[in-house]
Write a protein that holds these residues in place. Structure first.
Motif, mmCIF file in Angstrom:
data_model
loop_
_atom_site.group_PDB
_atom_site.id
_atom_site.type_symbol
_atom_site.label_atom_id
_atom_site.label_comp_id
_atom_site.label_asym_id
_atom_site.label_seq_id
_atom_site.Cartn_x
_atom_site.Cartn_y
_atom_site.Cartn_z
ATOM 1 N N THR A 11 -46.960 6.430 -1.669
ATOM 2 C CA THR A 11 -46.949 5.343 -0.698
ATOM 3 C C THR A 11 -48.166 5.436 0.226
ATOM 4 O O THR A 11 -48.823 4.431 0.518
ATOM 5 C CB THR A 11 -45.660 5.411 0.149
ATOM 6 N N LEU B 202 -47.915 -5.457 10.929
ATOM 7 C CA LEU B 202 -47.016 -4.339 10.640
ATOM 8 C C LEU B 202 -45.804 -4.736 9.777
ATOM 9 O O LEU B 202 -45.416 -3.976 8.882
ATOM 10 C CB LEU B 202 -46.562 -3.693 11.946
ATOM 11 N N PRO B 203 -45.208 -5.909 10.024
ATOM 12 C CA PRO B 203 -44.081 -6.276 9.159
ATOM 13 C C PRO B 203 -44.461 -6.300 7.677
ATOM 14 O O PRO B 203 -43.674 -5.886 6.812
ATOM 15 C CB PRO B 203 -43.707 -7.680 9.639
ATOM 16 N N LYS C 284 -44.624 -2.794 6.475
ATOM 17 C CA LYS C 284 -43.285 -2.226 6.300
ATOM 18 C C LYS C 284 -42.649 -2.705 4.996
ATOM 19 O O LYS C 284 -42.061 -1.903 4.260
ATOM 20 C CB LYS C 284 -42.396 -2.596 7.488
ATOM 21 N N SER C 285 -42.761 -3.998 4.714
ATOM 22 C CA SER C 285 -42.142 -4.409 3.445
ATOM 23 C C SER C 285 -42.911 -3.849 2.267
ATOM 24 O O SER C 285 -42.324 -3.582 1.218
ATOM 25 C CB SER C 285 -41.959 -5.925 3.341
ATOM 26 N N ILE D 265 -44.232 -0.861 2.211
ATOM 27 C CA ILE D 265 -43.737 0.508 2.076
ATOM 28 C C ILE D 265 -42.386 0.527 1.352
ATOM 29 O O ILE D 265 -42.156 1.332 0.457
ATOM 30 C CB ILE D 265 -43.635 1.182 3.465
ATOM 31 N N GLN D 266 -41.533 -0.432 1.732
ATOM 32 C CA GLN D 266 -40.232 -0.513 1.042
ATOM 33 C C GLN D 266 -40.419 -0.753 -0.454
ATOM 34 O O GLN D 266 -39.778 -0.132 -1.284
ATOM 35 C CB GLN D 266 -39.396 -1.658 1.615
ATOM 36 N N THR E 290 -37.699 1.200 8.036
ATOM 37 C CA THR E 290 -38.789 0.235 7.928
ATOM 38 C C THR E 290 -38.316 -1.185 8.184
ATOM 39 O O THR E 290 -39.025 -2.134 7.912
ATOM 40 C CB THR E 290 -39.428 0.299 6.534
ATOM 41 N N ASN E 291 -37.092 -1.301 8.663
ATOM 42 C CA ASN E 291 -36.567 -2.651 8.869
ATOM 43 C C ASN E 291 -37.342 -3.349 9.977
ATOM 44 O O ASN E 291 -37.469 -2.854 11.080
ATOM 45 C CB ASN E 291 -35.091 -2.578 9.236
ATOM 46 N N SER E 292 -37.872 -4.505 9.666
ATOM 47 C CA SER E 292 -38.589 -5.253 10.691
ATOM 48 C C SER E 292 -37.744 -6.455 11.114
ATOM 49 O O SER E 292 -36.948 -6.959 10.343
ATOM 50 C CB SER E 292 -39.937 -5.696 10.164
#
Lengths: 356, 273
Positions: B70, B194-195, B198-199, B201-202, B261-263
């Motif tokens: 990642t 950033l959102p 984060k997705s 990374i998920q 990682t929840n945005s």
């Protein structure tokens, strides 16, 4: 509203189709007409011209379906819904299928040609008196070496693999029983050892082999050896014969102190329906001429000694695939161990892989 | 029909889908994990898992390599997405990035075997520049390289969308107010995209936890992750209970990642599947 109904219908139709095709797939696993034979075999494990010949000679239509592991075949037959008449499990799987009541005993009176077999390959521990199975091919576990890097004759024993000069040179077949097995043999133990201390010792010995192990891979091993990726490999004779055919520098050795002796045998699963076709096919395959043709096509060793006599001298006398009597007497068949022991072998093997 | 009544009806397809294809399979895995090899109810699978050094070590391996994959993916994807979003024919570039995802992962792995093998292109190049052939296959770095390559599109997509959504006026405002390039990036662009990160990374971390085919084909089983153990339990030992237990652990690991990682903002461009 209309859109919504459509979406719901679409999902339900998808589920319906999945269920239906699942059912169809199982049902289509073998047709159920009268003049057919449904053969469930390993991929590319019979000479196709023999099937044509059989169909012409007897008028039966042969449907061939293939599997790629004993376990997959076992699961499919156990689940039911199939119509397979004949299948080709390896020896330990025959024991397991027998224990699960998935096999139909052979009617010896309808078999003609059992005398063609070398008695050495009959009446094995996994199927006494060949009540359920007829040997199809047999083979060994051994070492493949490339004569460009390894002097012929310098690796003939399992223990020689541990020499430090072979650092990062060896490829192993990714199979718990086989890798644990040759470590056990190298310590003078049986490949069916159930003594935990001895298994632990075999695993510890394998850990010491780690620096020499380049990779633990499966079918790809053939491709790698043919491409000179590694000079040494531990694999089955069947795989070896395919590699040797593609690269003249490769050779196969069965260490004389012992190895695994494996069998693939023809059996009748419980799902069988077409008994006339089954016995016609079994008798057809036992005929020396046909068995020899099949052996020449597949490249594995045939247990049919009359067929072996028909093979070209170069194949018949090939010590790599038809080892001498002394080596043969040291070979051991895998027994179907209890699930706990199978688990123990696999856990130890996994630990070895972790540390490698 | 009154409008209020139809509202919940619209949820039916969604719930039907979630129920049949998400909840039911997960429930089956959890159910299986409570049975031993003789189909008796037991909690032993979990006890074995948490008492066995092997499985714990494997978990650490899985998480560590997924983190590395990642990290490298993000390192390459963020600048790539940023540059792409400023290019003239960006849709074409995006298409080129997405294209490799249409090819089966196994085919890509086999292609890399050809490239990294002793006689492969990579070694021919190393020989040409005088370094000489090296062992590239079956190393940890080759595994990381291939895994990163495979995951890159899934990281680029959400980041690319997030950057496109970023209004240039924020950047201009930041510059007008005297921020340096670095300050603009760190205080304005990064937090606003950033959102997407984060997705990304998920979409990358979770599948990376169980890349078991690559660990064998490219890594030569030098890296053992939980996926390897699951395969073994389902195919060789037939101990489905233990396999499911490891599956449950993986699912829990994934849920934890989702929570971290929840945005708050919904983002576009999640992993297409």
């Amino acid at each position: 509203m209309k859109k919504l109904t459509m979406t719901i219908i679409a999902i339900l139709v998808t589920c319906g189709l999945l269920a239906f095709s699942g059912n169809r797939l199982q049902a289509s696993s073998g047709e159920s007409g009268a003049k057919v034979l449904n053969l469930y075999n390993w991929g590319d494990y019979i000479d196709p011209t023999l099937i044509t010949k059989f169909e012409k000679q007897t008028g039966y239509h042969v449907n061939v379906e293939t599997f790629d592991s004993n376990e997959a075949m076992f699961t499919k037959i156990k689940q039911g819904g199939t119509n397979y008449d004949l299948t080709v499990p390896s020896e330990y799987m025959i024991e397991k299928m027998k224990a699960s009541h998935l096999l139909v005993p052979l009617d010896q009176s309808r078999l003609h040609g059992m005398a063609n077999f070398d008695p050495r390959f009959l009446n094995q521990s996994f199927d006494r008196h060949n009540t359920y199975s007829i040997p199809y091919f047999w083979g060994t576990l051994g070492i493949i070496y490339n004569d460009q890097k390894i002097k012929p004759g310098s690796v003939t024993h399992w223990n020689q693999l541990w020499q430090s000069k072979y650092r990062d040179d060896i490829m192993l077949i990714d199979s718990a029983r086989d890798v644990m097995g040759f470590s056990l043999i190298s310590q003078g133990q049986s490949v069916n050892t159930t003594n935990s201390a001895k298994l632990e010792a075999a695993k510890n010995k394998l850990d010491r082999l780690s620096p020499n192990v380049k990779a633990i891979v499966a079918d790809e091993i053939k491709m790698y050896m043919v491409d000179d990726e590694a000079p040494l490999a531990v694999d089955w004779s069947g795989e070896a014969s395919e590699m040797l055919a593609k690269n003249d520098h490769l050779h196969y050795v069965v260490p004389e102190e012992g190895s695994n002796l494996w069998f693939d045998n023809l059996v009748i699963p419980k799902t069988a329906k077409h008994y006339d076709a089954i016995y016609a096919f079994l008798n057809f395959m036992m005929e020396p001429k046909n068995a020899a043709q099949n052996a020449e096509y597949i490249g594995y060793a045939t247990p049919n000694q009359k067929a072996k006599a028909l093979l070209p001298k170069s194949i018949r006398d090939d010590r790599q695939f038809y080892p001498d009597q002394k080596t043969l007497s040291h070979l051991e068949v895998y027994q179907d161990l209890s699930p706990d022991k199978v688990g123990e072998y696999n856990d130890l093997y996994l630990e070895f892989k972790m540390h490698h | 029909m009154p409008h209020r009544h139809t509202n919940w009806l619209y949820g039916i397809p969604y719930w039907l889908w979630i129920g049949l294809f998400v909840i039911a399979p997960v429930a089956l895995i959890i159910y299986q994990s409570f049975f031993n090899i003789d189909s008796h109810f037991t909690l032993n699978n979990y006890a074995t898992y948490f008492h066995s050094g092997t499985y714990l070590q494997m978990t650490v391996n899985s998480v560590w390599y997924a983190l590395l994959v990642t990290f490298f993916t993000l390192l390459i994807s963020y600048p790539a997405a940023y540059i792409m979003s400023h290019l003239k024919h960006r849709d074409l570039w995006l298409l080129l990035i997405i294209l490799p995802t249409w090819i089966n992962i196994l085919l890509k792995a086999y292609a890399f075997i050809g490239i990294f093998s002793q006689a492969g292109i990579a070694n021919q190049f190393l020989t040409l520049i005088g370094i000489g052939p090296r062992q590239l296959l079956f190393t940890k770095s080759s595994f990381l390289f291939v895994a990163t390559y495979i995951q890159i599109p899934f990281m680029i997509l959400p980041i690319y969308n997030a950057i496109l959504d970023l209004s240039p006026s924020y950047v201009n405002a930041s510059r007008d107010l005297g921020a340096t390039n670095w300050q603009t990036f760190w205080r304005v662009i990064w937090p606003l995209t950033l959102p997407g990160v984060k997705s990304g990374i998920q979409a990358v971390f979770i599948p990376s936890l169980s890349l078991f085919m690559l660990t064998r084909l490219i890594g030569g089983n030098k890296i053992i992750t939980l996926g390897t153990a699951i395969e073994e339990h389902f195919l060789t030992t037939m101990n489905w209970g233990m396999g499911s237990t490891i599956g449950v652990v993986l699912i829990i690991a994934m849920v934890i990642i989702m929570i971290f990682t929840n945005s708050d903002k919904p983002t576009k461009g999640d992993r297409p599947s």
